[in-house]
Scaffold this active site. Structure first.
Site, PDB file in Angstrom:
ATOM      1  N   SER A  12       0.831  -1.201   0.000  1.00 18.11           N
ATOM      2  CA  SER A  12       0.000   0.000   0.000  1.00 18.11           C
ATOM      3  C   SER A  12       0.871   1.259   0.000  1.00 18.11           C
ATOM      4  O   SER A  12       1.668   1.480   0.916  1.00 18.11           O
ATOM      5  CB  SER A  12      -0.902  -0.005   1.233  1.00 18.11           C
ATOM      6  OG  SER A  12      -1.535   1.239   1.344  1.00 18.11           O
ATOM      7  N   HIS A  37      -1.287  -1.029  -4.305  1.00 15.33           N
ATOM      8  CA  HIS A  37      -2.566  -0.640  -3.704  1.00 15.33           C
ATOM      9  C   HIS A  37      -2.520   0.855  -3.397  1.00 15.33           C
ATOM     10  O   HIS A  37      -1.585   1.351  -2.777  1.00 15.33           O
ATOM     11  CB  HIS A  37      -2.766  -1.451  -2.417  1.00 15.33           C
ATOM     12  CG  HIS A  37      -4.065  -1.218  -1.729  1.00 15.33           C
ATOM     13  ND1 HIS A  37      -5.225  -1.854  -2.091  1.00 15.33           N
ATOM     14  CD2 HIS A  37      -4.397  -0.402  -0.685  1.00 15.33           C
ATOM     15  CE1 HIS A  37      -6.212  -1.465  -1.308  1.00 15.33           C
ATOM     16  NE2 HIS A  37      -5.738  -0.583  -0.444  1.00 15.33           N
ATOM     17  N   ASP A  39      -4.603   4.117  -1.814  1.00 13.59           N
ATOM     18  CA  ASP A  39      -5.692   4.512  -0.921  1.00 13.59           C
ATOM     19  C   ASP A  39      -6.074   5.967  -1.132  1.00 13.59           C
ATOM     20  O   ASP A  39      -5.325   6.863  -0.750  1.00 13.59           O
ATOM     21  CB  ASP A  39      -5.248   4.323   0.535  1.00 13.59           C
ATOM     22  CG  ASP A  39      -5.089   2.858   0.897  1.00 13.59           C
ATOM     23  OD1 ASP A  39      -6.082   2.129   0.823  1.00 13.59           O
ATOM     24  OD2 ASP A  39      -3.952   2.455   1.217  1.00 13.59           O
ATOM     25  N   MET A  41      -8.604   8.941  -0.090  1.00 13.20           N
ATOM     26  CA  MET A  41      -9.533   9.293   1.012  1.00 13.20           C
ATOM     27  C   MET A  41     -10.050  10.705   0.820  1.00 13.20           C
ATOM     28  O   MET A  41      -9.381  11.539   0.204  1.00 13.20           O
ATOM     29  CB  MET A  41      -8.786   9.233   2.346  1.00 13.20           C
ATOM     30  CG  MET A  41      -8.116   7.914   2.612  1.00 13.20           C
ATOM     31  SD  MET A  41      -7.228   7.983   4.182  1.00 13.20           S
ATOM     32  CE  MET A  41      -6.307   6.449   4.094  1.00 13.20           C
ATOM     33  N   HIS A  70      -8.279   1.805  -4.022  1.00 12.61           N
ATOM     34  CA  HIS A  70      -9.238   1.671  -2.919  1.00 12.61           C
ATOM     35  C   HIS A  70      -9.781   3.056  -2.605  1.00 12.61           C
ATOM     36  O   HIS A  70      -9.077   3.894  -2.043  1.00 12.61           O
ATOM     37  CB  HIS A  70      -8.493   1.052  -1.725  1.00 12.61           C
ATOM     38  CG  HIS A  70      -9.304   0.945  -0.475  1.00 12.61           C
ATOM     39  ND1 HIS A  70      -8.736   0.684   0.748  1.00 12.61           N
ATOM     40  CD2 HIS A  70     -10.632   1.056  -0.255  1.00 12.61           C
ATOM     41  CE1 HIS A  70      -9.685   0.631   1.670  1.00 12.61           C
ATOM     42  NE2 HIS A  70     -10.845   0.865   1.082  1.00 12.61           N
ATOM     43  N   MET A  72     -11.834   5.430  -0.577  1.00 13.68           N
ATOM     44  CA  MET A  72     -12.520   5.665   0.700  1.00 13.68           C
ATOM     45  C   MET A  72     -13.167   7.035   0.610  1.00 13.68           C
ATOM     46  O   MET A  72     -12.808   7.971   1.323  1.00 13.68           O
ATOM     47  CB  MET A  72     -11.499   5.585   1.845  1.00 13.68           C
ATOM     48  CG  MET A  72     -11.130   4.162   2.200  1.00 13.68           C
ATOM     49  SD  MET A  72      -9.609   4.083   3.150  1.00 13.68           S
ATOM     50  CE  MET A  72      -8.426   3.950   1.825  1.00 13.68           C
ATOM     51  N   MET A 141     -11.970  -5.213   4.748  1.00 13.35           N
ATOM     52  CA  MET A 141     -11.149  -4.387   5.633  1.00 13.35           C
ATOM     53  C   MET A 141     -10.930  -5.127   6.954  1.00 13.35           C
ATOM     54  O   MET A 141     -11.887  -5.552   7.603  1.00 13.35           O
ATOM     55  CB  MET A 141     -11.838  -3.045   5.924  1.00 13.35           C
ATOM     56  CG  MET A 141     -11.908  -2.088   4.753  1.00 13.35           C
ATOM     57  SD  MET A 141     -10.339  -1.816   3.894  1.00 13.35           S
ATOM     58  CE  MET A 141      -9.296  -1.180   5.210  1.00 13.35           C
ATOM     59  N   ASP A 179      -7.219  -6.119   3.705  1.00 12.90           N
ATOM     60  CA  ASP A 179      -6.470  -4.864   3.856  1.00 12.90           C
ATOM     61  C   ASP A 179      -6.499  -4.379   5.305  1.00 12.90           C
ATOM     62  O   ASP A 179      -7.569  -4.111   5.851  1.00 12.90           O
ATOM     63  CB  ASP A 179      -7.148  -3.831   2.925  1.00 12.90           C
ATOM     64  CG  ASP A 179      -6.467  -2.480   2.913  1.00 12.90           C
ATOM     65  OD1 ASP A 179      -5.390  -2.333   3.511  1.00 12.90           O
ATOM     66  OD2 ASP A 179      -7.037  -1.563   2.273  1.00 12.90           O
TER      67      ASP A 179
HETATM   68  C1  DX5 Z   1      -6.301   1.828   5.553  1.00  6.60           C
HETATM   69  C2  DX5 Z   1      -5.876   1.532   4.134  1.00  6.60           C
HETATM   70  C3  DX5 Z   1      -4.829   0.502   4.024  1.00  6.60           C
HETATM   71  C4  DX5 Z   1      -3.541   0.835   4.716  1.00  6.60           C
HETATM   72  C5  DX5 Z   1      -3.051  -0.454   5.313  1.00  6.60           C
HETATM   73  O1  DX5 Z   1      -7.462   2.557   5.527  1.00  6.60           O
HETATM   74  O2  DX5 Z   1      -6.990   1.086   3.373  1.00  6.60           O
HETATM   75  O3  DX5 Z   1      -4.584   0.113   2.685  1.00  6.60           O
HETATM   76  O4  DX5 Z   1      -2.562   1.397   3.889  1.00  6.60           O
HETATM   77  O5  DX5 Z   1      -1.990  -0.178   6.138  1.00  6.60           O
HETATM   78  P1  DX5 Z   1      -1.351  -1.256   7.118  1.00  6.60           P
HETATM   79  O6  DX5 Z   1      -0.939  -2.413   6.254  1.00  6.60           O
HETATM   80  O7  DX5 Z   1      -0.230  -0.519   7.738  1.00  6.60           O
HETATM   81  O8  DX5 Z   1      -2.439  -1.646   8.088  1.00  6.60           O
HETATM   82 ZN    ZN Z   2      -6.585   0.222   1.355  1.00  6.61          ZN
END
Ligand code: DX5
Ligand code: ZN
Length: 225
Positions: A12, A37, A39, A41, A70, A72, A141, A179
């Site tokens: 990620s 990956h 993220d 947000m 991903h 969010m 998740m 994840d």
């Molecule tokens: C959290 C993200 C993850 C995050 C995971 O909301 O969706 O992808 O980067 O991080 P770790 O592996 O550190 O839990």
């Molecule tokens: Zn994620």
């Protein structure tokens, strides 16, 4: 039946050093990582803001592996066209912000991307029974979304097992990705339960040898039955 190949590993980007994103790109390209990956947000669906399209645009031409995005964000379907144009491979939308999930999955596929739905820790896998055939992947998740480095929620292992059963009973090839809080120990439990793909942020990027961390996940053995 469970998949008998090694798990797909998706480091990620959220845990990378943002001053040196070129290093993260290099790590993805030259390691056993399968996907990157990403993220995104919005500070509304989750209590944090990460990064958006300019970062995707900057790295996409240099990454030689698929992008697993991903989202969010509260209105992910506003951005289908932009994401497809950026060369995104898999678009993950959260179940919790998708009142018309069936339509959304069709629109994502029509745009040429793989369609994935993401479930928060409190959302049961059983809710997906009627759309499973429209899904390329389910992202479970294993932490509450919004931040890296959180503790793995152990209940996720059972969710993987239940979802694996649903997918296998229907003879589908829908992938299961997990994840949050993934490391060699939690990863082993998830893969044994039937997970196909593991996202790992801090475990990979905070490791003294990120390539070795990726390798330690890549060699986890799927369950034979
Ligand atoms: C959290 C993200 C993850 C995050 C995971 O909301 O969706 O992808 O980067 O991080 P770790 O592996 O550190 O839990
Ligand atoms: Zn994620």
């Amino acid at each position: 039946m469970s998949q008998l190949h090694s798990p797909i590993i998706a480091p990620s980007l959220l845990a990378a050093d943002f001053l040196h994103l070129d290093k993260a790109v290099e790590l993805i390209n030259d390691s056993e990582a399968d996907w990157l990956h990403i993220d995104v947000m919005d500070g509304v669906f989750v209590p944090n803001i990460s990064f958006g399209f300019p970062i995707l645009e900057a790295i996409r031409p240099h990454i030689r592996k698929p992008l697993d995005v991903h989202l969010m964000i509260v209105e992910p379907m506003k951005f289908v066209r932009e994401l497809a144009a950026l060369g995104v491979d898999t678009m993950n939308v959260h179940y919790e912000v998708s009142p018309h999930l069936h339509r959304s999955l069709g629109a994502i596929r029509d745009a040429g991307m793989k369609a994935a739905v993401t479930l928060n820790p409190h959302t049961p896998v059983e809710l997906l029974g009627d759309v499973l055939g429209e899904l390329d992947m389910v992202l479970l998740m294993s932490v509450n979304p919004g931040f890296g480095g959180q503790r793995f929620i152990p209940q996720t292992v059972d969710k993987v097992r239940r979802l694996r059963r649903m997918i296998d009973e229907r003879g589908l090839s829908t992938l299961i990705e997990v994840d949050g809080g993934v490391n060699a120990k939690t990863g082993a439990e998830l893969v044994a339960a039937g997970a196909d793909a593991l996202v790992a942020g801090s475990y990979v990027f905070a490791h003294e040898d990120p390539r070795a961390a990726i390798h330690s996940l890549k060699v986890l053995a799927p369950q034979t039955k």
